[in-house]
Design a protein around this motif. Sequence first.
Motif, PDB file in Angstrom:
ATOM      1  N   TRP B  39       0.846  -1.205   0.000  1.00  0.00           N
ATOM      2  CA  TRP B  39       0.000   0.000   0.000  1.00  0.00           C
ATOM      3  C   TRP B  39       0.873   1.244   0.000  1.00  0.00           C
ATOM      4  N   ALA B  40       0.925   1.887  -1.146  1.00  0.00           N
ATOM      5  CA  ALA B  40       1.724   3.104  -1.245  1.00  0.00           C
ATOM      6  C   ALA B  40       0.990   4.267  -0.609  1.00  0.00           C
ATOM      7  N   LEU B  41      -0.327   4.234  -0.700  1.00  0.00           N
ATOM      8  CA  LEU B  41      -1.149   5.266  -0.064  1.00  0.00           C
ATOM      9  C   LEU B  41      -2.291   4.560   0.647  1.00  0.00           C
ATOM     10  N   THR B  66       3.823   9.344  -5.408  1.00  0.00           N
ATOM     11  CA  THR B  66       2.591   8.640  -5.761  1.00  0.00           C
ATOM     12  C   THR B  66       1.395   9.582  -5.683  1.00  0.00           C
ATOM     13  N   VAL B  67       1.360  10.407  -4.632  1.00  0.00           N
ATOM     14  CA  VAL B  67       0.267  11.375  -4.509  1.00  0.00           C
ATOM     15  C   VAL B  67       0.225  12.285  -5.730  1.00  0.00           C
ATOM     16  N   LEU B  68       1.401  12.780  -6.117  1.00  0.00           N
ATOM     17  CA  LEU B  68       1.446  13.673  -7.269  1.00  0.00           C
ATOM     18  C   LEU B  68       0.970  12.973  -8.532  1.00  0.00           C
ATOM     19  N   LYS B  69       1.381  11.708  -8.675  1.00  0.00           N
ATOM     20  CA  LYS B  69       0.993  10.967  -9.875  1.00  0.00           C
ATOM     21  C   LYS B  69      -0.506  10.700  -9.897  1.00  0.00           C
ATOM     22  N   ILE B  71      -2.761  12.617  -8.536  1.00  0.00           N
ATOM     23  CA  ILE B  71      -3.444  13.873  -8.833  1.00  0.00           C
ATOM     24  C   ILE B  71      -3.322  14.230 -10.310  1.00  0.00           C
ATOM     25  N   SER B  72      -2.153  13.987 -10.876  1.00  0.00           N
ATOM     26  CA  SER B  72      -2.004  14.381 -12.280  1.00  0.00           C
ATOM     27  C   SER B  72      -2.600  13.349 -13.236  1.00  0.00           C
ATOM     28  N   GLY B  73      -3.154  12.287 -12.701  1.00  0.00           N
ATOM     29  CA  GLY B  73      -3.912  11.364 -13.551  1.00  0.00           C
ATOM     30  C   GLY B  73      -3.090  10.234 -14.132  1.00  0.00           C
ATOM     31  N   ILE B  74      -1.799  10.179 -13.790  1.00  0.00           N
ATOM     32  CA  ILE B  74      -0.966   9.119 -14.355  1.00  0.00           C
ATOM     33  C   ILE B  74      -1.336   7.780 -13.733  1.00  0.00           C
ATOM     34  N   LEU B  75      -1.545   7.785 -12.417  1.00  0.00           N
ATOM     35  CA  LEU B  75      -1.963   6.564 -11.736  1.00  0.00           C
ATOM     36  C   LEU B  75      -3.440   6.681 -11.394  1.00  0.00           C
TER      37      LEU B  75
END
Lengths: 488, 238
Positions: B39-41, B66-69, B71-75
């Motif tokens: 669990w990364a988040l 991971t949070v940034l990714k 939010i930016s829709g990558i993940l």
Amino acid sequence: MDKKWNLRKGCVLALIGYAVLAVLFYAIAGPQFRVRIDSTDSVSPSASAGEILAGAKLEQRFVSTSDRLTGFSVLCGTFGRQNSGVLHLSLYDETKGQAEKILIEDFSVDLSALQDNSWYTVQLETPLENAIGRNLLLEIFSDDGTLGNAATVYYGNSVATGRVEIASEGWTPLYQNGQPLQGTLCLQTAGETDLWFGRYYWYFAVGVGLLLGLYGWRLCALEKKGKSCLGLKLIHAFTRYRFLIQQLVSRDFKTKYKRSVLGIIWSFLNPLLTMLVQYVVFSTIFKSDIPNFPVYLLTGIVLFNFFNESCGMGITSILGNTSLINKVYVPKYIYPVTRVLSSSINMLFSMVPLLLVILLTRTAITPAILLLPFSLACLICFCTGMVLVLSASMVFFRDTQFLWNVLSMIWMYATPIFYPESIIPARFLAIYKLNPLYHFIRFARTVIMDGISPEPKAYLICLVFAVGSLVIGGLIFRKMQDKFVLYI
Amino acid sequence: MIEVKNVSMSFRISQDRIQSIKEYLVALIKGKLKYKDFWALRDVSFSVHPGEVLGIIGHNGAGKSTVLKVISGILKPTSGSVSVHGNIVPMLELGSGFDFDLTGRENIFLNGAILGYSRKFLNEKYDDIVAFSELGEFIEMPIRNYSSGMLMRLAFSIATVVNPEILIVDEILAVGDESFQRKSRQRMMELMSGGTTVLFVSHSLEQIREMCDRVLWLDHGQVKMIGEAQEVCDAYQI
């Protein structure tokens, strides 16, 4: 406000475009939509009926399979000598319920003009209407044939299917003076069949136009309400990412030949050289009797090369853009789609050598060539679907690309690129025709080489394969795309 | 502006990475197809208001990137939802999407397109980008001939030419030589004070204190603390 207006304008433009296309389509392909020209196959000649002397009579009964009978051909022999006199070919109507046979037309063949072992073709003065299912009788007799000065016709009891001869069954035998012979006359009939599609074309065209109009209207209404649907999303995605797609395509293109000396010329040269090699191989070493072989070959090569290139490159389109996918959010289908677009542009370039060869071989160019884009568009859609699936599965299983190498080779041999489709045995033909590329290539060849539009069924088949592949590919891709980041 | 609700992100880590059908089948038959969920988040919720500069701090592997990714829709988060209003310019890593066979000029357009700029915008700002990157005539050269400093300067210039509504920054403040570093820092400050919403990840508490209004402290994928910059930084330093 500006956007709304744009959408409405786009819809109107699309409708006008559709109307123009529909009319143009009918102008070019109308004759092929209304009637299908068909000819029956003859049995392979195995024996001759002997010299047709005065007083002798050959009778062959057959049933027409076309709506309209326009003519027929008979395989004649002259025993390698110059004969004189007249041979009669009389066509009778023998439909049941009629007391007597009715003469349809009598043809006199001038024997002095007859070539040995060649097909003698006659055209009915007025085509026989409502011919389908009618029992017809062809009588062959001579008024003045004498021994040593008479012609002959051939008969046989097997049909050629590819390289295999199978016994013909259910054919009525050829009668010689009332006695049946072991086989049927070598006879080909030519006819026309009315197609319902041509009759209802305008209803179709207007119906589809109305549906399009309604859909456009619905899109505008939804846009006004601020709601969204698949069509709107697609339009928005396109306007939003158009610049990116342009840039990616131009990158593919610039980098492809970046450090080569000849650069873009390779796009012309590659298919031309491939054709040259295969032309030499197949026209000298393996004899091939396809008429207009260079054009036949090059059409196949150009279309197949596009398929091969777009799939071969597209397979790594997701993996190859790992660094981007990991860092910037862009809809992932952009990468496979741009890959196919780049290959499409390449294909357009290779149309130039194709045109060159068409001109050099003096193939007649007819308006039908305007239908070529249909086949190409279908092929592009089909490839896009394939690439979507391949690139997605490549992310999860790297084996895909090695499997694909083998598969594309099989595919190449399963497609009539350098051989005529007639060498395929009849019993495999059903499987053979499942190959979508076969239909795309056949479509293109009909349009280019025969100069006419294919029958309506060919359009439908191409369309079904193209849309089917696109939908299936799109669905699979959508299902998988969220997991890409975790695996690349 | 940004609303992150109960976001959890799990990575399924197979013991050994299976990348071919053969390996998969072998593992399946052996019954060795083991997965471990990482669990990364875990249940992360926070929101960012317009114009705010939010710093994100935490140890390595705490889930910042991971949070940034997400939010930016990558993940795509395993569970929970993220809603974002406004266009995002991610600066997760500079120069992603450069093509080394193309010239600097061509790369400006390519990279700009990837970052979501329009052609009109790039045409307008082209001179600014070249001027800021100090590349001069090198701009017409294929970038495979560039030094790494030149590459970074070009990438930074492209990335910061916009005034995006939301800017996502993952420790990229210092690139190039001393003078360019100063220039780029100044540009960042300009961007951040210009009413842009900024998400900012850094290990430098100094920078965080200096620039951020609020700070989010992530620890092992969970929100440890969120609040006033000074307050959280103080707590973090202990």
